[in-house]
Design a protein around this motif. Structure first.
Motif, PDB file in Angstrom:
ATOM      1  N   LEU A  95      35.817  59.842  39.663  1.00 28.96           N
ATOM      2  CA  LEU A  95      36.140  58.408  39.822  1.00 28.96           C
ATOM      3  C   LEU A  95      37.591  57.884  39.443  1.00 28.96           C
ATOM      4  N   MET A  96      37.888  58.193  38.431  1.00 29.13           N
ATOM      5  CA  MET A  96      39.501  57.461  37.921  1.00 29.13           C
ATOM      6  C   MET A  96      40.607  57.984  38.812  1.00 29.13           C
ATOM      7  N   ASP A  97      40.596  59.064  39.359  1.00 29.08           N
ATOM      8  CA  ASP A  97      41.767  59.393  40.113  1.00 29.08           C
ATOM      9  C   ASP A  97      41.832  58.849  41.266  1.00 29.08           C
ATOM     10  N   ASP A  98      40.911  58.280  41.915  1.00 28.27           N
ATOM     11  CA  ASP A  98      40.801  57.646  42.943  1.00 28.27           C
ATOM     12  C   ASP A  98      41.035  56.086  43.129  1.00 28.27           C
ATOM     13  N   LEU A  99      41.031  55.591  41.978  1.00 29.25           N
ATOM     14  CA  LEU A  99      41.292  54.093  41.701  1.00 29.25           C
ATOM     15  C   LEU A  99      42.723  53.904  41.116  1.00 29.25           C
ATOM     16  N   ASP A 100      43.385  52.614  41.639  1.00 35.03           N
ATOM     17  CA  ASP A 100      44.636  52.108  41.143  1.00 35.03           C
ATOM     18  C   ASP A 100      44.219  51.532  39.789  1.00 35.03           C
ATOM     19  N   ASP A 101      45.419  51.022  39.291  1.00 34.12           N
ATOM     20  CA  ASP A 101      45.359  50.366  37.938  1.00 34.12           C
ATOM     21  C   ASP A 101      44.561  48.936  38.238  1.00 34.12           C
ATOM     22  N   ASP A 102      44.910  48.342  39.251  1.00 28.03           N
ATOM     23  CA  ASP A 102      44.074  46.717  39.725  1.00 28.03           C
ATOM     24  C   ASP A 102      42.575  47.217  40.010  1.00 28.03           C
ATOM     25  N   GLU A 103      42.292  48.249  40.386  1.00 25.00           N
ATOM     26  CA  GLU A 103      40.848  48.539  40.617  1.00 25.00           C
ATOM     27  C   GLU A 103      40.185  49.014  39.294  1.00 25.00           C
ATOM     28  N   VAL A 104      40.930  49.850  38.373  1.00 26.68           N
ATOM     29  CA  VAL A 104      40.247  50.009  37.155  1.00 26.68           C
ATOM     30  C   VAL A 104      39.988  48.581  36.300  1.00 26.68           C
ATOM     31  N   ALA A 105      41.031  47.918  36.311  1.00 22.41           N
ATOM     32  CA  ALA A 105      41.230  46.546  35.547  1.00 22.41           C
ATOM     33  C   ALA A 105      39.843  45.768  36.265  1.00 22.41           C
ATOM     34  N   CYS A 106      39.677  45.702  37.421  1.00 26.11           N
ATOM     35  CA  CYS A 106      38.591  44.854  37.960  1.00 26.11           C
ATOM     36  C   CYS A 106      37.291  45.606  37.573  1.00 26.11           C
ATOM     37  N   LEU A 107      37.118  46.839  37.613  1.00 23.25           N
ATOM     38  CA  LEU A 107      35.937  47.349  37.324  1.00 23.25           C
ATOM     39  C   LEU A 107      35.534  47.076  35.763  1.00 23.25           C
ATOM     40  N   THR A 108      36.554  47.184  34.969  1.00 13.08           N
ATOM     41  CA  THR A 108      36.509  47.031  33.521  1.00 13.08           C
ATOM     42  C   THR A 108      35.904  45.496  33.383  1.00 13.08           C
ATOM     43  N   ARG A 109      36.764  44.370  33.903  1.00 10.84           N
ATOM     44  CA  ARG A 109      36.314  43.149  33.838  1.00 10.84           C
ATOM     45  C   ARG A 109      34.762  42.970  34.325  1.00 10.84           C
ATOM     46  N   VAL A 110      34.315  43.235  35.389  1.00 14.70           N
ATOM     47  CA  VAL A 110      33.134  43.222  36.023  1.00 14.70           C
ATOM     48  C   VAL A 110      31.993  43.794  34.926  1.00 14.70           C
ATOM     49  N   PHE A 111      32.189  45.127  34.613  1.00  8.93           N
ATOM     50  CA  PHE A 111      31.194  45.610  33.783  1.00  8.93           C
ATOM     51  C   PHE A 111      30.906  45.253  32.422  1.00  8.93           C
ATOM     52  N   GLU A 112      32.178  44.897  31.990  1.00  6.07           N
ATOM     53  CA  GLU A 112      32.076  44.290  30.506  1.00  6.07           C
ATOM     54  C   GLU A 112      31.312  42.988  30.523  1.00  6.07           C
ATOM     55  N   ARG A 113      31.664  42.403  31.651  1.00  5.22           N
ATOM     56  CA  ARG A 113      31.022  41.016  31.696  1.00  5.22           C
ATOM     57  C   ARG A 113      29.646  41.123  31.906  1.00  5.22           C
ATOM     58  N   LEU A 114      29.062  41.759  32.845  1.00  8.23           N
ATOM     59  CA  LEU A 114      27.744  42.199  33.036  1.00  8.23           C
ATOM     60  C   LEU A 114      27.135  43.013  31.940  1.00  8.23           C
ATOM     61  N   GLY A 115      27.540  43.691  31.151  1.00  6.61           N
ATOM     62  CA  GLY A 115      27.015  44.263  30.091  1.00  6.61           C
ATOM     63  C   GLY A 115      26.838  43.441  28.997  1.00  6.61           C
ATOM     64  N   ALA A 116      27.555  42.609  28.436  1.00  5.46           N
ATOM     65  CA  ALA A 116      27.621  41.437  27.506  1.00  5.46           C
ATOM     66  C   ALA A 116      26.251  40.441  27.925  1.00  5.46           C
ATOM     67  N   ARG A 117      26.451  40.092  29.110  1.00  4.61           N
ATOM     68  CA  ARG A 117      25.544  39.345  29.689  1.00  4.61           C
ATOM     69  C   ARG A 117      24.001  40.162  29.591  1.00  4.61           C
ATOM     70  N   LEU A 118      23.890  41.159  30.295  1.00  8.08           N
ATOM     71  CA  LEU A 118      22.528  42.002  30.100  1.00  8.08           C
ATOM     72  C   LEU A 118      22.033  42.219  28.585  1.00  8.08           C
ATOM     73  N   ARG A 119      23.109  42.774  27.495  1.00  8.71           N
ATOM     74  CA  ARG A 119      22.959  42.841  26.236  1.00  8.71           C
ATOM     75  C   ARG A 119      22.105  41.597  25.707  1.00  8.71           C
ATOM     76  N   GLY A 120      22.707  40.359  26.290  1.00  9.26           N
ATOM     77  CA  GLY A 120      22.494  39.039  25.487  1.00  9.26           C
ATOM     78  C   GLY A 120      20.905  38.732  26.067  1.00  9.26           C
ATOM     79  N   VAL A 121      20.647  39.326  27.548  1.00 10.28           N
ATOM     80  CA  VAL A 121      19.232  38.730  27.968  1.00 10.28           C
ATOM     81  C   VAL A 121      18.324  39.946  27.173  1.00 10.28           C
ATOM     82  N   ARG A 122      18.656  41.087  27.024  1.00 13.68           N
ATOM     83  CA  ARG A 122      17.838  42.174  26.503  1.00 13.68           C
ATOM     84  C   ARG A 122      17.563  41.755  24.920  1.00 13.68           C
ATOM     85  N   ASP A 123      18.433  41.266  24.183  1.00  6.73           N
ATOM     86  CA  ASP A 123      18.313  40.780  22.882  1.00  6.73           C
ATOM     87  C   ASP A 123      17.406  39.673  22.666  1.00  6.73           C
TER      88      ASP A 123
END
Length: 160
Positions: A124-152
């Motif tokens: 995974l990681m070695d195939d991604l550039d810094d911008d792609e890593v930052a984008c994945l982090t933003r997307v999955f942190e946002r989705l995770g927070a929303r889904l944890r809120g729904v679950r809670d």
């Protein structure tokens, strides 16, 4: 009736589902081959190793792993038989219990981590550039927070 996905979003969804399953299967196979640990075993060991006193209440651990209480009980029992963790009464509340990392569990994690991290990098990681890593982090942190809120929220409504 629910509106379908447009062609671009459908392609993104399918690419995500198929590649994430392939990635998780590859990582699990390599982790098991190198250490005998499952991804669930590894995640439990990581969470306990990072926790104060290398211990977590069972409810908190289940929540962090997104496991049902029965699934966590099964997981911890399996790991306890292998000497990786113990289960002890909670010092503050004797009705509750905590999963506690053992010395064997910590050594097992330390032995497994370099192989697992090399696998994560290679697949995974070695195939991604810094911008792609930052984008994945933003997307999955946002989705995770929303889904944890729904679950809670659904857990709160179910217990009310």
């Amino acid at each position: 009736m629910t509106e379908g996905l447009d062609r671009i979003r459908l392609a993104a969804w399918r690419a995500y589902v198929e590649s994430s399953q392939l990635l998780l299967t590859q990582l699990e196979d390599e982790l098991r081959g190198a250490s005998g640990l499952s991804m669930a075993d590894y995640h439990v060991l990581v969470l306990l190793s990072e926790a104060p006193g290398q211990r977590l209440r069972m409810g908190e651990l289940a929540s962090r792993l997104v496991f049902s209480p029965s699934r966590l009980t099964y997981q911890i029992s399996s790991m306890q038989r292998r000497g990786l963790v113990t289960r002890q009464p909670c010092p503050e509340d004797r009705r509750g219990s905590e999963a506690v990392l053992t010395a064997t569990g910590l050594l097992t994690l330390r032995d497994a981590a370099p192989h697992h991290l090399a696998s994560v990098r290679a697949h995974l990681m070695d195939d991604l550039d810094d911008d792609e890593v930052a984008c994945l982090t933003r997307v999955f942190e946002r989705l995770g927070a929303r889904l944890r809120g729904v679950r809670d929220a659904s857990t709160t409504h179910a217990t009310s």
